[in-house]
Design a protein around this motif. Structure first.
Motif, short mmCIF file in Angstrom:
data_model
loop_
_atom_site.label_atom_id
_atom_site.label_comp_id
_atom_site.label_asym_id
_atom_site.label_seq_id
_atom_site.Cartn_x
_atom_site.Cartn_y
_atom_site.Cartn_z
N LEU A 1 -3.26 -18.73 59.74
CA LEU A 1 -4.80 -18.98 60.03
C LEU A 1 -5.16 -20.23 59.75
O LEU A 1 -6.16 -20.89 60.79
N TYR A 2 -5.01 -20.76 58.65
CA TYR A 2 -5.57 -22.04 58.15
C TYR A 2 -4.77 -23.20 58.06
O TYR A 2 -5.08 -24.45 57.61
N ASP A 3 -3.43 -22.95 58.32
CA ASP A 3 -2.24 -23.93 58.28
C ASP A 3 -2.20 -24.24 56.66
O ASP A 3 -2.09 -25.55 56.20
N ALA A 4 -2.45 -23.33 55.77
CA ALA A 4 -2.69 -23.54 54.52
C ALA A 4 -1.41 -23.93 53.67
O ALA A 4 -0.41 -23.17 54.29
N TRP A 5 -1.27 -24.54 52.98
CA TRP A 5 -0.14 -24.75 51.77
C TRP A 5 -0.29 -24.06 50.61
O TRP A 5 -1.33 -23.92 50.06
N HIS A 6 0.90 -23.23 50.38
CA HIS A 6 0.94 -22.43 49.11
C HIS A 6 2.33 -23.06 48.49
O HIS A 6 3.41 -22.98 49.16
N ASP A 7 2.06 -23.43 47.17
CA ASP A 7 3.39 -23.82 46.60
C ASP A 7 4.20 -22.45 46.49
O ASP A 7 3.97 -21.62 46.19
N ILE A 8 5.92 -22.91 46.47
CA ILE A 8 6.88 -21.81 46.57
C ILE A 8 7.80 -22.04 45.56
O ILE A 8 8.43 -22.96 45.57
N LEU A 9 8.06 -21.23 44.46
CA LEU A 9 9.01 -21.54 43.29
C LEU A 9 9.91 -20.17 43.36
O LEU A 9 9.49 -19.05 43.46
N PRO A 10 11.33 -20.56 42.98
CA PRO A 10 12.12 -19.69 42.51
C PRO A 10 11.63 -19.06 41.24
O PRO A 10 11.22 -19.63 40.31
N GLY B 1 -13.36 -25.40 45.11
CA GLY B 1 -12.06 -25.34 45.50
C GLY B 1 -10.70 -25.24 44.58
O GLY B 1 -11.17 -25.26 43.39
N ILE B 2 -9.90 -24.77 44.95
CA ILE B 2 -8.65 -25.00 43.72
C ILE B 2 -7.51 -25.80 44.41
O ILE B 2 -7.63 -26.29 45.58
N SER B 3 -6.66 -26.05 43.77
CA SER B 3 -5.41 -27.22 44.15
C SER B 3 -4.24 -26.38 44.50
O SER B 3 -3.42 -25.84 43.81
N TYR B 4 -4.31 -26.18 45.86
CA TYR B 4 -3.01 -25.60 46.51
C TYR B 4 -2.13 -26.58 46.46
O TYR B 4 -1.01 -26.00 46.44
N ARG B 5 -2.28 -27.79 46.81
CA ARG B 5 -1.41 -28.91 47.03
C ARG B 5 -1.46 -30.11 46.10
O ARG B 5 -1.39 -30.17 44.97
N ASP B 6 -2.36 -30.94 46.55
CA ASP B 6 -2.46 -32.10 45.95
C ASP B 6 -4.18 -32.69 45.85
O ASP B 6 -4.53 -33.51 45.43
N GLU B 7 -4.89 -31.44 46.29
CA GLU B 7 -6.21 -31.61 46.03
C GLU B 7 -6.62 -31.75 44.58
O GLU B 7 -6.22 -31.30 43.62
#
Length: 440
Positions: free
Chosen positions: A318-327, A244-250
């Motif tokens: 689809l997965y309720d996935a978190w993606h960081d969103i930045l300006p 896996g990768i760290s999408y949020r706090d994984e």
């Protein structure tokens, strides 16, 4: 930001390239990938496996991001390919990955796909059932060839990941049940069109815990040793992918720790080992650029409406996935944040990227980056609502190039055709009555 994406002189950049410059040139939404980040990940994995003394081949899981430029970047580093369709096989070949470095996986290979793999001289088919094994035997014999086969074993190990991307339990459709593996392996060894070469396992995607890996690898290694002692000609192991990768706090495992777990399980067998990373190789190497269209204050919520949508990146829906969103423009340190829903323009309530997400103030026209979008982004996109596909851009050092342009609407319409009775000239003719064509 992680890795290659960072703020440089107040602007979010890929290495030295400001993402706003790319957005200005190609428009939004747009996917941007970093070749430098992809290469760094590949070298990190191959280095970790070599440090553990493993004779390892890293076969990139093409499904994660199948763009020719992405696959070619890895091919130049010496990567093989893990493919699950004839289309992916052709992509891998076009990108410069030879058949002998290609693994053909997938639970539902057609006879045409089997034939294509045989003609390409692939390293191995990962076979997932007895019926598939016998079908492949017949296809190979019809071509006067022998199919190299590794049996994909379902070890009944819970990967502890999202239910839709776990593949290694007895309730999943994938692989051969561990208890049946010996009998099917003996059948494989006796089939004239099959060259039984090894065993394979893959328990899921986006794993952030090494314990399921350790258990699955140990089970596979034990079975391998037992079958080889019984006289079966097993030559190699395929340990799959899924880091896996760290999408949020994984907290995904370090690749060195992953390599150590694999080596502990299989080193004593003294055989070559295949690894098939996908998301881990490219996920953090991509972002989806999008522009704010409106900021709408609802009765209970504030909505930031952007020009990207679920047809571009479906993972949150689809997965309720978190993606960081930045300006793309770095906010001032004192800039207040407030909870907003970041949504797209599609006519679905599920067309969203984030809910109650803390975001600094934005205005229409501002640019945002949806992070960790290099895997399962563009490859899962659609043209729902007749929206144009987002272009794809590759950055390498200070250079960047459009690797897939945004088509126009005329191009998309030209892919479709009208039947004769709906063609414009048909309006000038007497309409057909029901059944009249059949009667004629």
């Amino acid at each position: 930001m992680r890795g290659v994406f960072h703020y440089r002189d107040g602007r979010l950049s890929a290495g030295p390239v400001a993402l706003a410059e790319i957005a200005a040139a190609v428009g939004t939404p747009a996917f941007v990938y970093s070749a430098d980040a992809i290469v760094a990940r590949y070298r990190a994995m191959t280095g970790a496996l070599a440090a553990e003394g493993l004779d390892a081949t890293v076969c990139y899981a093409v499904k994660a991001n199948p763009h020719l430029a992405v696959v070619s970047t890895l091919a130049r580093e010496g990567a093989g390919a893990d493919v699950v369709s004839e289309g992916e096989l052709l992509r891998a070949q076009a990108a410069g990955i030879p058949g002998q470095r290609t693994v053909f996986a997938g639970v539902g290979k057609t006879e045409a796909e089997m034939a294509a793999g045989l003609e390409a001289g692939i390293l191995q088919f990962n076979v997932e059932s007895e019926v598939e094994l016998r079908t492949l035997d017949r296809v190979a014999r019809d071509k006067g060839l022998r199919a190299p086969v590794s049996l994909r074993i379902n070890p009944d190990v819970d990967a502890r990941t999202h239910a839709k991307i776990t593949t290694g339990t007895s309730e999943n459709k994938f692989g051969i049940d561990h208890a049946q593996a010996g009998a099917i392996a003996r059948q494989a060894a006796d089939l004239p069109g099959i060259d039984l070469t090894g065993l394979a396992v893959h328990i899921g995607s986006q794993l952030v815990d090494l314990a399921p890996y350790a258990l699955a690898f140990e089970k596979l290694a034990q079975l391998f040793a037992e079958l080889r002692t019984a006289g079966l000609p097993l030559q190699r192991l395929d340990l799959g992918g899924g880091i896996g990768i760290s999408y949020r706090d994984e907290q995904p495992p370090e690749v060195a720790d992953y390599a150590r777990v694999a080596a502990r399980a299989v080193r004593d067998l003294g055989v070559p080992v295949i690894f098939e990373p996908g998301r881990w190789m490219v996920g953090d190497a991509g972002v989806l650029l999008t522009r704010v269209v409106f900021v709408k204050q609802g009765v209970k919520k504030r909505f930031v409406i952007v020009d990207a949508a679920m047809n571009d990146l479906i993972r949150p829906t689809l997965y309720d996935a978190w993606h960081d969103i930045l300006p793309l423009a770095r906010p001032a340190p004192e800039a207040p944040s407030q909870p907003v829903d970041i949504v797209g323009p599609i006519c679905e309530s599920g067309d969203l990227f984030a809910t109650d997400r803390a975001l600094p103030p934005v205005r229409p026209g501002d640019l945002l980056a949806i992070c960790s979008a290099g895997a399962y982004g563009a490859t899962m996109a659609s043209t729902y609502n007749s929206r144009l596909p987002a272009p794809e851009i590759l950055v390498a050092g200070a250079d960047w190039a459009v690797i897939k342009a945004r088509p126009d609407h005329a191009t998309l319409l030209a892919q479709e055709s009208l039947p004769a009775w709906l063609a414009p000239e048909a309006d000038q003719e007497e309409p057909l009555h029901a059944g009249s064509r059949a009667a004629s």
